[in-house]
Design an enzyme around this catalytic site. Structure first.
Site, PDB file in Angstrom:
ATOM      1  N   GLY A 142       0.880  -1.161   0.072  1.00 45.60           N
ATOM      2  CA  GLY A 142       0.023   0.017   0.144  1.00 45.60           C
ATOM      3  C   GLY A 142       0.973   1.169  -0.034  1.00 45.60           C
ATOM      4  N   GLY A 144       2.552   3.714   1.364  1.00 35.53           N
ATOM      5  CA  GLY A 144       3.212   3.929   2.907  1.00 35.53           C
ATOM      6  C   GLY A 144       3.835   5.444   3.023  1.00 35.53           C
ATOM      7  N   ASP A 188       7.999   5.881   8.492  1.00 35.14           N
ATOM      8  CA  ASP A 188       7.236   7.142   9.010  1.00 35.14           C
ATOM      9  C   ASP A 188       6.683   7.984   7.949  1.00 35.14           C
ATOM     10  OD1 ASP A 188       9.394   8.459   7.520  1.00 35.14           O
ATOM     11  OD2 ASP A 188      10.766   8.921   9.181  1.00 35.14           O
ATOM     12  N   GLY A 189       6.404   7.437   6.914  1.00 34.83           N
ATOM     13  CA  GLY A 189       5.687   7.923   5.654  1.00 34.83           C
ATOM     14  C   GLY A 189       6.327   9.329   5.025  1.00 34.83           C
ATOM     15  N   ARG A 253      -2.115  -0.137 -10.124  1.00 35.62           N
ATOM     16  CA  ARG A 253      -1.001  -1.070 -10.562  1.00 35.62           C
ATOM     17  C   ARG A 253      -1.211  -2.495 -10.413  1.00 35.62           C
ATOM     18  NH1 ARG A 253       2.971   1.834  -6.791  1.00 35.62           N
ATOM     19  NH2 ARG A 253       1.415   3.641  -7.318  1.00 35.62           N
ATOM     20  N   ASP A 337       4.223  -4.483  -7.750  1.00 35.13           N
ATOM     21  CA  ASP A 337       3.485  -3.100  -6.965  1.00 35.13           C
ATOM     22  C   ASP A 337       4.101  -1.783  -7.685  1.00 35.13           C
ATOM     23  OD1 ASP A 337       5.798  -4.179  -5.098  1.00 35.13           O
ATOM     24  OD2 ASP A 337       5.493  -2.271  -4.336  1.00 35.13           O
TER      25      ASP A 337
END
Length: 689
Positions: A142, A144, A188-189, A253, A337
């Protein structure tokens, strides 16, 4: 005319008296100021169709979690401290109907385009997908760090060709690096300046090279910081949080369809939405209706529609990877992905454009096995398509998918040869020996350590056989050979390139194990990796016994031999042509528009990154200008304006913490080299993971 400047602040507006009275009667003064100061980004027309068509996670629980039965999760982007623009792409922002300079001058621009502030109509979400990473199913992955902001309606007057490529009539916009999502796992994105600049520049570079790609509208940096261990060396440092604005028709994707996967035989992991086959059908309907409308219209039978859709995805993927191979681009992380359902280049991480041609070129220092090497890319894309087919079953019958995949190799070869013929100027005739001529060119480039981009660019300067000239005439052959020898590697460069990457003791142990315990050997290594190490040792041994003069003589001999064959083939182009001069001019024109003068080499990106880390954003902007015209010479833009002087701070970006970290930067005083140059010696130290 009535002048209203003093009443309305700095904006100067001239209106007839009657109009002014009516205007003042219907609109309050506060509203007037608001209307005039409105950010252009607040006028974007959001129509977030995907959130209406595909299931949204009902939970808004913060933190990392498994997301079942949904394709998206609502998120709240985390604001940055003092966000500011590093650069914008005027061309990319124009897709949204935005003026780049107006956005740059907008005080709210950096806030909106970093996710620090939410634009009216935007609905931030993160996308749930899975993926096969380095051949192993990884389960839920996903977005992130990426955050969907919404879909913006295509503004009036957009180029019809762009609309043909994006029939949905909308552009999805994302911010990458806006903070935590349910899919951030242990991260931590956040993204930092160096990775953000690399993605921004390469997204735009690929577009202007003519390679299908997602776009990048801007880079924003900030005073917010995260700790990163750049080389995984145990020496972490603080880096500035930065955000890229990404633009595409959709970021769905291959891995989007893997959320329904049953438990994997090897890893035991399964997709979070296993058993929810109705969502797979919804997703296929959405993708085909929105982005492949001709297929939707032409195939009323659902199975035939799905087969046609998969064939088109296969077709686009084969064409895409052929284009990568022809510009020397290596993606670096071709997991399922990171494969676009539209056949776009997506997710720019440890990518690299080749300098010295090496079919085993690996741009990602973390790819120890070479799974995603340059020459492996066509086969890996095929492997990924097979995984997509598995994910689409039973909507896509396996036997029908297999029949489609049987077409892949021939299709890739067709696209590759088509592109290569343009690069070599073979335009009038398709001859059987062309494939061998191209193969021999690549082998000669490999043997001589020739620079990929510059060698192809030089080919248009090689003359055809002129009337009355004999094949073996030495002067034109010598001239062409000298031209290409300039692009060949020196003895020391080849020695460095052929150093084994494996410790000799480890290699000896693995060789012994391959003989004594093959089963254990297969668990910890593979024969391809060992063969590559042995080949390097063999080449290095030969080079150690060679002088620079002997090497140059051998390189000249190899190039002379190929040039003779090439000029003979070019002569065939002129046969039966009444206007030979026009044919020659067309050949040069096509070659020079197929072989870029400049690509985003790692050293160019690194120099721009170090300039930005020193507070000078002008080099990022300058490089973007150069990359927007990769096939042309641009007077005044031949050299970088910033060449690695650690003491330069033009915008006050550096602070005490960064000054203390200066010793870890490879920046030292450097002589500037042109953007179209072979890489300087210091570039060998660049490591991208």
């Amino acid at each position: 005319m009535a002048y209203l400047g003093p009443r309305l602040g700095p904006s100067r507006i001239f209106l007839p008296r009657v109009s002014v009275l009516r205007f003042l009667g219907s609109v309050g003064m506060d509203d007037m100021g608001l209307a005039m100061s409105r950010s252009p980004l607040e006028r974007l027309d959001f129509v977030n169709v995907v959130l209406k068509k595909l299931p949204l996670d009902p939970s808004e629980e913060p933190g990392v979690r498994q997301v079942k039965g949904a394709c998206f999760s609502r998120v709240k982007p985390q604001p940055l401290t003092k966000p500011r623009f590093v650069a914008v792409s005027h061309e990319a922002l124009a897709l949204l109907g935005l003026d780049g300079q107006e956005v740059m001058n907008d005080p709210l621009g950096p806030e909106y385009l970093s996710g620090s502030n939410i634009m009216p109509g935007s609905e931030p979400v993160a996308h749930c997908y899975c993926g096969h990473q380095f051949g192993q199913f990884a389960g839920q992955l996903g977005d992130g760090a990426a955050c969907y902001l919404g879909e913006v309606r295509v503004p009036p007057g957009q180029d019809p060709e762009l609309l043909r490529k994006n029939p949905s009539g909308r552009w999805e916009i994302q911010v990458k690096g806006a903070g935590l999502t349910p899919y951030s796992r242990q991260a931590d994105g956040r993204k930092v300046l160096r990775s953000s600049i690399r993605e921004f520049l390469c997204s735009e570079a690929m577009f202007f090279l003519g390679v299908p790609t997602t776009r990048a509208g801007s880079v924003v940096t900030s005073d917010s910081r995260v700790i990163r261990d750049v080389y995984y060396s145990g020496q972490p440092r603080h880096e500035r949080c930065s955000v890229v604005l990404r633009i595409a028709p959709t970021f769905l994707r291959f891995g989007s369809f893997e959320i329904f996967k049953p438990a994997d035989e090897l890893t035991g992991r399964q997709g979070p939405s296993y058993g929810r086959d109705e969502i797979r059908g919804q997703m296929m309907d959405y993708v085909i209706e929105m982005f492949y409308p001709e297929i939707q219209q032409n195939y009323p039978d659902r199975v035939e529609r799905n087969v046609a859709f998969f064939r088109e995805v296969m077709h686009r993927t084969a064409r895409l990877v052929a284009q990568w191979q022809c510009v020397g681009f290596c993606h670096g992380v071709l997991n399922t992905d990171n494969m676009s359902i539209l056949g776009l280049t997506v997710d720019y991480g440890p990518y690299g454009f080749m300098d010295r041609f090496d079919p085993d070129f690996i741009c990602n220092a973390s790819d120890n096995s070479g799974r995603y090497s340059y020459q492996a890319q066509p086969a890996i894309c095929r492997w990924n398509l097979v995984k997509l087919a598995e994910a689409l079953a039973p909507e896509l019958p396996p036997e029908r998918a297999e029949a489609v995949m049987d077409e892949y190799l021939d299709l890739f070869n067709h696209f590759y040869l088509e592109n290569m013929r343009k690069k070599l100027g073979l335009l009038k005739k398709d001859e059987p020996e062309d494939e061998m001529l191209i193969t021999e060119l690549m082998q000669t480039m490999h043997n001589t350590g020739a620079d990929f981009t510059n060698t192809f660019r030089s080919l248009s300067q090689i003359s055809c056989l002129s009337e009355g000239e004999t094949e073996g005439e030495e002067e034109p052959i010598k001239k062409a050979t000298d031209l290409l020898l300039e692009q060949c590697a020196s003895l020391e460069e080849l020695k460095a390139a052929n150093q084994p990457t494996m410790d000799p003791r480890e290699l000896a142990m693995l060789l012994s194990m391959a003989q004594s315990n093959p089963a254990l050997f297969q668990m910890i290594s593979d024969r391809v990796t060992i063969a590559r190490q042995l080949e390097r040792l063999s080449k290095l041994k030969d080079l150690m016994e060679t002088s620079q003069e002997e090497l140059k003589a051998k390189q000249a001999e190899e190039w002379s031999s190929w040039i003779k064959r090439y000029r003979k083939r070019l002569a065939h182009e002129l046969e039966g042509q009444s206007d030979v001069q026009a044919v020659q001019e067309e050949r040069v024109r096509v070659m020079d528009s197929s072989n870029p003068r400049v690509v985003l080499r790692n050293y160019i990106a690194q120099n721009a990154i170090e300039a930005a880390e020193n507070g000078d954003f002008s080099e990022v902007q300058r490089v973007l200008k150069v990359l927007e015209k990769p096939f042309s010479s641009q007077p005044g833009l031949e050299h970088p304006a910033w060449v690695g002087d650690p003491g330069t701070t033009t915008q006050g970006e550096r602070d005490e913490a960064e000054e203390q970290q200066q010793e870890v930067s490879p920046s030292t005083a450097r002589d500037p080299v042109p953007y179209n140059s072979k890489p300087p010696a210091w570039a060998q130290k660049i490591c991208v993971t």
